[in-house]
Design a protein around this motif. Structure first.
Motif, PDB file in Angstrom:
ATOM      1  N   ALA A 124      -6.341  15.598  16.175  1.00  0.00           N
ATOM      2  CA  ALA A 124      -7.423  14.754  16.679  1.00  0.00           C
ATOM      3  C   ALA A 124      -8.496  15.287  17.619  1.00  0.00           C
ATOM      4  O   ALA A 124      -9.754  15.087  17.677  1.00  0.00           O
ATOM      5  N   THR A 125      -8.006  16.055  18.662  1.00  0.00           N
ATOM      6  CA  THR A 125      -8.586  16.657  19.687  1.00  0.00           C
ATOM      7  C   THR A 125      -8.982  18.313  19.522  1.00  0.00           C
ATOM      8  O   THR A 125      -9.181  19.014  20.559  1.00  0.00           O
ATOM      9  N   ASN A 126      -8.594  18.496  18.357  1.00  0.00           N
ATOM     10  CA  ASN A 126      -9.252  19.813  17.731  1.00  0.00           C
ATOM     11  C   ASN A 126      -8.284  21.098  18.441  1.00  0.00           C
ATOM     12  O   ASN A 126      -8.827  22.019  18.918  1.00  0.00           O
ATOM     13  N   ARG A 127      -6.907  20.784  18.759  1.00  0.00           N
ATOM     14  CA  ARG A 127      -6.199  21.938  19.232  1.00  0.00           C
ATOM     15  C   ARG A 127      -5.106  22.353  18.233  1.00  0.00           C
ATOM     16  O   ARG A 127      -4.249  23.336  18.554  1.00  0.00           O
ATOM     17  N   PHE A 128      -4.710  21.602  17.306  1.00  0.00           N
ATOM     18  CA  PHE A 128      -3.738  21.953  16.243  1.00  0.00           C
ATOM     19  C   PHE A 128      -4.647  22.340  15.055  1.00  0.00           C
ATOM     20  O   PHE A 128      -5.517  21.614  14.334  1.00  0.00           O
ATOM     21  N   GLY A 129      -4.354  23.416  14.438  1.00  0.00           N
ATOM     22  CA  GLY A 129      -4.865  23.844  12.804  1.00  0.00           C
ATOM     23  C   GLY A 129      -4.100  23.052  11.679  1.00  0.00           C
ATOM     24  O   GLY A 129      -5.177  22.747  10.884  1.00  0.00           O
ATOM     25  N   LEU A 130      -3.068  22.653  12.005  1.00  0.00           N
ATOM     26  CA  LEU A 130      -2.216  21.816  10.929  1.00  0.00           C
ATOM     27  C   LEU A 130      -1.517  20.764  11.529  1.00  0.00           C
ATOM     28  O   LEU A 130      -1.199  20.956  12.746  1.00  0.00           O
ATOM     29  N   ALA A 131      -1.033  19.789  11.185  1.00  0.00           N
ATOM     30  CA  ALA A 131      -0.447  18.638  11.362  1.00  0.00           C
ATOM     31  C   ALA A 131       0.333  17.896  10.255  1.00  0.00           C
ATOM     32  O   ALA A 131      -0.553  17.682   9.407  1.00  0.00           O
ATOM     33  N   TRP A 132       1.545  17.270  10.708  1.00  0.00           N
ATOM     34  CA  TRP A 132       1.964  16.461   9.697  1.00  0.00           C
ATOM     35  C   TRP A 132       1.574  14.961   9.802  1.00  0.00           C
ATOM     36  O   TRP A 132       2.043  14.661  11.133  1.00  0.00           O
ATOM     37  N   TYR A 133       1.346  14.139   8.918  1.00  0.00           N
ATOM     38  CA  TYR A 133       0.895  12.873   9.227  1.00  0.00           C
ATOM     39  C   TYR A 133       1.259  12.165   7.840  1.00  0.00           C
ATOM     40  O   TYR A 133       1.493  12.690   6.665  1.00  0.00           O
ATOM     41  N   TRP A 134       0.974  10.801   8.009  1.00  0.00           N
ATOM     42  CA  TRP A 134       0.953  10.143   6.664  1.00  0.00           C
ATOM     43  C   TRP A 134      -0.437   9.921   6.234  1.00  0.00           C
ATOM     44  O   TRP A 134      -1.369  10.077   6.945  1.00  0.00           O
ATOM     45  N   SER A 135      -0.616   9.977   4.887  1.00  0.00           N
ATOM     46  CA  SER A 135      -1.797  10.048   4.285  1.00  0.00           C
ATOM     47  C   SER A 135      -2.749   9.114   4.660  1.00  0.00           C
ATOM     48  O   SER A 135      -4.133   9.495   4.804  1.00  0.00           O
ATOM     49  N   ASN A 136      -2.460   7.979   4.969  1.00  0.00           N
ATOM     50  CA  ASN A 136      -3.415   6.820   5.275  1.00  0.00           C
ATOM     51  C   ASN A 136      -3.917   7.061   6.854  1.00  0.00           C
ATOM     52  O   ASN A 136      -4.895   6.504   7.119  1.00  0.00           O
ATOM     53  N   GLN A 137      -3.634   8.122   7.557  1.00  0.00           N
ATOM     54  CA  GLN A 137      -4.022   8.336   8.732  1.00  0.00           C
ATOM     55  C   GLN A 137      -5.088   9.389   8.633  1.00  0.00           C
ATOM     56  O   GLN A 137      -5.780   9.617   9.629  1.00  0.00           O
ATOM     57  N   LEU A 138      -5.593   9.893   7.543  1.00  0.00           N
ATOM     58  CA  LEU A 138      -6.619  10.982   7.422  1.00  0.00           C
ATOM     59  C   LEU A 138      -7.883  10.227   7.853  1.00  0.00           C
ATOM     60  O   LEU A 138      -8.849  11.005   8.488  1.00  0.00           O
ATOM     61  N   SER A 139      -8.427   9.117   7.625  1.00  0.00           N
ATOM     62  CA  SER A 139      -9.688   8.514   8.147  1.00  0.00           C
ATOM     63  C   SER A 139      -9.823   8.373   9.546  1.00  0.00           C
ATOM     64  O   SER A 139     -10.784   8.971   9.981  1.00  0.00           O
ATOM     65  N   ALA A 140      -8.545   7.973  10.085  1.00  0.00           N
ATOM     66  CA  ALA A 140      -8.777   7.726  11.725  1.00  0.00           C
ATOM     67  C   ALA A 140      -8.922   9.126  12.503  1.00  0.00           C
ATOM     68  O   ALA A 140      -9.619   9.218  13.317  1.00  0.00           O
ATOM     69  N   LEU A 141      -8.217  10.008  12.006  1.00  0.00           N
ATOM     70  CA  LEU A 141      -8.016  11.370  12.386  1.00  0.00           C
ATOM     71  C   LEU A 141      -9.288  12.235  12.586  1.00  0.00           C
ATOM     72  O   LEU A 141      -9.657  12.931  13.205  1.00  0.00           O
TER      73      LEU A 141
ATOM     74  N   GLY B 286       1.045  -1.078   0.146  1.00  0.00           N
ATOM     75  CA  GLY B 286      -0.056   0.105   0.050  1.00  0.00           C
ATOM     76  C   GLY B 286       0.810   1.115   0.008  1.00  0.00           C
ATOM     77  O   GLY B 286       1.918   1.418   0.424  1.00  0.00           O
ATOM     78  N   VAL B 287       0.238   2.155  -0.478  1.00  0.00           N
ATOM     79  CA  VAL B 287       0.981   3.495  -0.661  1.00  0.00           C
ATOM     80  C   VAL B 287       0.654   4.854   0.080  1.00  0.00           C
ATOM     81  O   VAL B 287      -0.617   4.738   0.217  1.00  0.00           O
ATOM     82  N   ASN B 288       1.559   5.470   0.918  1.00  0.00           N
ATOM     83  CA  ASN B 288       1.387   6.437   1.735  1.00  0.00           C
ATOM     84  C   ASN B 288       2.174   7.715   0.967  1.00  0.00           C
ATOM     85  O   ASN B 288       3.203   7.347   0.365  1.00  0.00           O
ATOM     86  N   ALA B 289       1.858   8.894   1.392  1.00  0.00           N
ATOM     87  CA  ALA B 289       2.609   9.983   1.332  1.00  0.00           C
ATOM     88  C   ALA B 289       2.594  10.887   2.366  1.00  0.00           C
ATOM     89  O   ALA B 289       1.567  10.942   3.115  1.00  0.00           O
ATOM     90  N   GLN B 290       3.649  11.701   2.869  1.00  0.00           N
ATOM     91  CA  GLN B 290       3.758  12.772   3.961  1.00  0.00           C
ATOM     92  C   GLN B 290       2.626  13.804   3.325  1.00  0.00           C
ATOM     93  O   GLN B 290       2.980  14.539   2.398  1.00  0.00           O
ATOM     94  N   VAL B 291       1.990  14.242   4.328  1.00  0.00           N
ATOM     95  CA  VAL B 291       0.986  15.169   4.068  1.00  0.00           C
ATOM     96  C   VAL B 291       0.731  16.125   5.125  1.00  0.00           C
ATOM     97  O   VAL B 291       1.215  15.938   6.182  1.00  0.00           O
ATOM     98  N   VAL B 292       0.145  17.224   4.849  1.00  0.00           N
ATOM     99  CA  VAL B 292      -0.273  18.219   6.094  1.00  0.00           C
ATOM    100  C   VAL B 292      -1.773  18.283   6.117  1.00  0.00           C
ATOM    101  O   VAL B 292      -2.436  18.726   5.138  1.00  0.00           O
ATOM    102  N   LEU B 293      -2.161  17.712   7.376  1.00  0.00           N
ATOM    103  CA  LEU B 293      -3.499  17.745   7.566  1.00  0.00           C
ATOM    104  C   LEU B 293      -3.939  18.991   8.118  1.00  0.00           C
ATOM    105  O   LEU B 293      -3.490  19.524   8.952  1.00  0.00           O
TER     106      LEU B 293
END
Length: 429
Positions: A264-281, A145-152
């Motif tokens: 996840a707890t609505n304290r950061f406007g931006l955060a760096w994650y792997w793309s596949n973490q979008l759903s859980a967050l 499976g493929v991920n990429a580094q993203v800013v959420l």
């Protein structure tokens, strides 16, 4: 990976390396074929109960197409997986098919424990995705499976702060700092513009955009102390502008579970994650999140040197008695549309472009957004990231730890870079 998890990971890696180093002699790992010609393959993986049930469906689908090949599943959680695999390899009892991680791929391949996958067709994989499974030019793994580094981004927090994000195709690291600082300034107490911009992936992007790299293909560092000083100077800029939280908050966030972290707890406007973490967050935050490209040095996404990361790989034991059947099974997992429709995005977005297109209508909105993003950046990729060398996890942990020293303002960027490089070189050996 959190600081605590990284330390545990380093210990496990060291233990695994020691066991793998035992001289490998004796019988192979697989049983002989049955009198009726049926071949049985052992297949090991880690994951949740949901993944276990889904993977069994993959096995069932393969066996239905290949009645003379049986696949026996062996699975567990991440914490015990690598110790068990190291013991199996050392005792000549390795599974035929192995779910592999990038952090271990180089070590197992270099010790002759993995089969070269010459017969798996990777023609529908992007070159960088296919090459991610190569060690010294040989294909020892296939991306699962493929991920990429993203800013959420959290749109509600951005709106409340009155800040509009720049175009993610043109924003720079300096603009990222200024934007995050403005979010912090325009938000209520306890809300910050960005979470920590740390870890090996953001650091590697920074180096790649400056003509360097975290590691090289021959297992060395692709940067020097001056380059690391520059990275730590950027950390100091983020600290001074208040674009990121105080070091104490970042430390707590690094050791928290993903669903308790600042985005996840609505304290950061931006955060760096792997793309596949979008759903859980998204689920944890209770509201839609947006997916954006990381910044670049010159404001051009085309030169941002973005890269795909393999969430996991499919590998095989070099001692399997059934190399043809093993590769047939990996071929099915990697390239079959039916397999893609069973797995969906559990192990990341499918690496095969045709499978990815076929499963897109069946994905959740968040996974569909991730798949769209993966496709959109395909023309913006830099070279494939080399497989990390032995000792890399300890080196990365040192870089993060000394970065925190800069955020605590206990060391200058130059002092931190010197100490970090000395410690990391020792770890890499």
């Amino acid at each position: 990976m959190s600081i605590r998890a990284t330390k545990k990971f380093a210990l496990k890696a060291a233990a695994a390396t020691a066991v793998i180093a035992i001289t490998m002699t004796g019988c192979g790992s697989s049983p002989q074929s049955a009198p009726d010609g049926t071949v049985t393959l052992r297949f090991s993986w880690w994951g949740s109960d949901v993944r276990h049930k889904m993977t069994q469906k993959l096995i069932d689908a393969f066996e239905a197409r290949n009645p003379t090949i049986k696949v026996k599943g062996e699975y567990g959680d991440w914490s015990g997986y690598w110790d068990k695999l190291a013991t199996q390899v050392a005792s000549q009892d390795a599974p035929d098919i192995i779910q592999m991680d990038a952090a271990y791929l180089g070590e197992y391949a270099e010790r002759g424990a993995l089969l070269e996958l010459k017969d798996v067709d990777l023609g529908k994989f992007d070159a960088a995705v296919a090459d991610a499974g190569k060690v010294e030019g040989k294909q020892y793994a296939v991306t699962a499976g493929v991920n990429a580094q993203v800013v959420l981004a959290n749109p509600s927090l951005l709106s409340a702060s009155g800040v509009t994000l720049p175009d993610d195709k043109t924003w720079t690291w300096d603009e990222y700092n200024k934007t995050a600082a403005a979010i912090t300034e325009g938000s209520k107490s306890g809300v910050y513009g960005s979470g920590a911009v740390s870890g090996d992936a953001p650091m590697n992007l920074w180096f790649r955009q400056h003509g360097k790299s975290l590691f090289t293909s021959d297992g060395k560092f692709g940067f020097d102390e001056g380059d690391l000083t520059g990275w730590y100077e950027y950390q100091a800029e983020l600290r001074d502008s208040k674009a990121v939280p105080p070091a104490s908050v970042m430390t707590e966030d690094a050791t928290a579970s993903v669903d308790q972290q600042g985005l996840a707890t609505n304290r950061f406007g931006l955060a760096w994650y792997w793309s596949n973490q979008l759903s859980a967050l998204t689920k944890a935050s209770g509201q839609p999140l947006e997916i954006h490209r990381p910044p670049s040095t010159d404001g051009s996404a085309a030169s941002a040197k973005q890269f795909y990361k393999s969430s996991q790989f499919w590998s095989a034991s070099s001692r399997t008695k059934h190399p043809a059947e093993v590769q047939k099974f990996i071929e099915f997992l990697a390239n079959n549309v039916e397999a893609g429709e069973v797995a969906l995005a559990d192990r990341g977005i499918p690496g095969n472009s045709e499978v990815r297109a076929a499963v897109l209508p069946k994905l959740t909105p968040e996974d569909a957004a991730t798949a769209k993003f993966i496709d959109e950046i395909s023309s913006e990729l830099g070279d494939a990231v080399p497989v990390p060398p032995a000792g890399s996890s300890s080196a990365v942990e040192a870089f993060g730890r000394y970065g925190l020293e800069v955020h605590f303002n206990r060391m200058s960027p130059a002092e931190a870079a010197k100490k970090a490089m000395d410690e990391a070189k020792s770890a890499l050996g």
